[in-house]
Design a protein around this motif. Structure first.
Motif, PDB file in Angstrom:
ATOM      1  N   UNK A 189      -6.575  -5.933   3.827  1.00 22.40           N
ATOM      2  CA  UNK A 189      -6.652  -4.589   5.615  1.00 22.40           C
ATOM      3  C   UNK A 189      -5.281  -3.821   6.012  1.00 22.40           C
ATOM      4  N   UNK A 190      -4.734  -4.187   5.024  1.00 23.88           N
ATOM      5  CA  UNK A 190      -3.502  -3.118   5.578  1.00 23.88           C
ATOM      6  C   UNK A 190      -2.838  -2.242   4.457  1.00 23.88           C
ATOM      7  N   UNK A 191      -2.898  -2.962   3.492  1.00 21.54           N
ATOM      8  CA  UNK A 191      -2.520  -1.937   2.712  1.00 21.54           C
ATOM      9  C   UNK A 191      -3.891  -1.309   2.504  1.00 21.54           C
ATOM     10  N   UNK A 192      -5.186  -0.406   2.651  1.00 22.22           N
ATOM     11  CA  UNK A 192      -5.153   0.329   2.493  1.00 22.22           C
ATOM     12  C   UNK A 192      -5.652   1.185   3.791  1.00 22.22           C
ATOM     13  N   UNK A 193      -5.192   0.413   5.224  1.00 22.67           N
ATOM     14  CA  UNK A 193      -4.730   1.423   5.969  1.00 22.67           C
ATOM     15  C   UNK A 193      -3.291   2.277   5.764  1.00 22.67           C
ATOM     16  N   UNK A 194      -2.871   1.830   5.532  1.00 24.21           N
ATOM     17  CA  UNK A 194      -1.297   2.976   4.849  1.00 24.21           C
ATOM     18  C   UNK A 194      -1.725   3.441   3.477  1.00 24.21           C
ATOM     19  N   UNK A 195      -2.274   2.948   2.847  1.00 26.78           N
ATOM     20  CA  UNK A 195      -3.051   4.061   1.794  1.00 26.78           C
ATOM     21  C   UNK A 195      -3.087   4.833   2.181  1.00 26.78           C
ATOM     22  N   UNK A 196      -4.473   4.882   3.187  1.00 27.68           N
ATOM     23  CA  UNK A 196      -5.135   6.110   3.869  1.00 27.68           C
ATOM     24  C   UNK A 196      -3.941   6.721   4.663  1.00 27.68           C
ATOM     25  N   UNK A 197      -3.203   6.134   5.711  1.00 25.81           N
ATOM     26  CA  UNK A 197      -2.293   6.975   6.167  1.00 25.81           C
ATOM     27  C   UNK A 197      -1.459   8.079   5.186  1.00 25.81           C
ATOM     28  N   UNK A 198      -1.010   7.207   4.167  1.00 27.60           N
ATOM     29  CA  UNK A 198      -0.445   7.829   3.491  1.00 27.60           C
ATOM     30  C   UNK A 198      -0.591   9.053   2.623  1.00 27.60           C
ATOM     31  N   UNK A 199      -2.199   9.300   2.708  1.00 22.38           N
ATOM     32  CA  UNK A 199      -2.838  10.509   2.317  1.00 22.38           C
ATOM     33  C   UNK A 199      -2.196  12.119   3.456  1.00 22.38           C
TER      34      UNK A 199
END
Ligand SMILES: [Zn+2]
Ligand SMILES: [Zn+2]
Length: 179
Positions: A119-129
């Motif tokens: 969850x933390x990785x995907x949250x950081x991924x989407x904020x990265x976008x």
């Protein structure tokens, strides 16, 4: 930067904490969690596929939100966009709105920690976008695209040198860098 977390379905404290902590530690973000859930309208639900349309949810959040900052929606639902069987998340950099859908992140997770890490990785991924990053070829980098949970597990909640350089060029400093 400020990030507003909107719950599409009510999530647990552990889930909200994992996201807030990662975004705070990695990007120095001030994370505000909206306490009341905002369930997406059922018109975005495809009864044939038993999935919500993620792109419609993002449009709806864009109209709803007058928040000065980025918006990250989290929900225990399954979603898709036309052309893809499902998505773990989606981001619309032009509106500053993104979402992560946790339902499929729970698939085969051996422990709560495994799931919270995903969850933390995907949250950081989407904020990265939202911060202007595209997908990264480095499979260890948080910005690499994940087709299945195995690929989520293989990456880290960290940015590679190239992604760090991109972030810095747009004025964003991160402490979460791949060794
Ligand atoms: Zn992506
Ligand atoms: Zn990268």
């Amino acid at each position: 930067m400020r990030i507003l977390v909107v719950q599409l379905t009510r999530l647990g404290d552990q889930e909200l904490e994992a996201v807030s902590r990662t975004l705070g530690e990695c990007l120095g973000s001030e994370v505000v969690v909206l306490p009341e859930p905002h369930p997406p309208p059922m018109v975005f639900y495809d009864w044939g596929r038993m999935q919500y349309r993620s792109d419609r949810i993002l449009e709806w959040l864009t109209r709803l939100s007058h928040f000065e900052g980025l918006v990250l929606a989290l929900g225990d639902i399954d979603t898709y966009v036309p052309g893809l069987n499902f998505v773990f998340g989606q981001a619309d950099p032009s509106s500053g709105v993104a979402a992560v859908y946790v339902k499929r992140l729970k698939t085969g997770a051996r422990s709560v920690d495994t799931y919270l890490e995903r969850l933390a990785k995907e949250a950081l991924h989407e904020i990265g976008h939202l911060l202007g990053l595209g997908h990264c070829k480095n499979k260890s980098c948080v910005m690499s695209f994940s087709n299945h949970v195995g690929e989520v597990d293989a990456k880290n909640p960290l940015f590679c040198d190239r992604c760090v350089a991109h972030l810095e060029a747009s004025g964003v400093k991160t402490r979460c860098v791949l060794p």
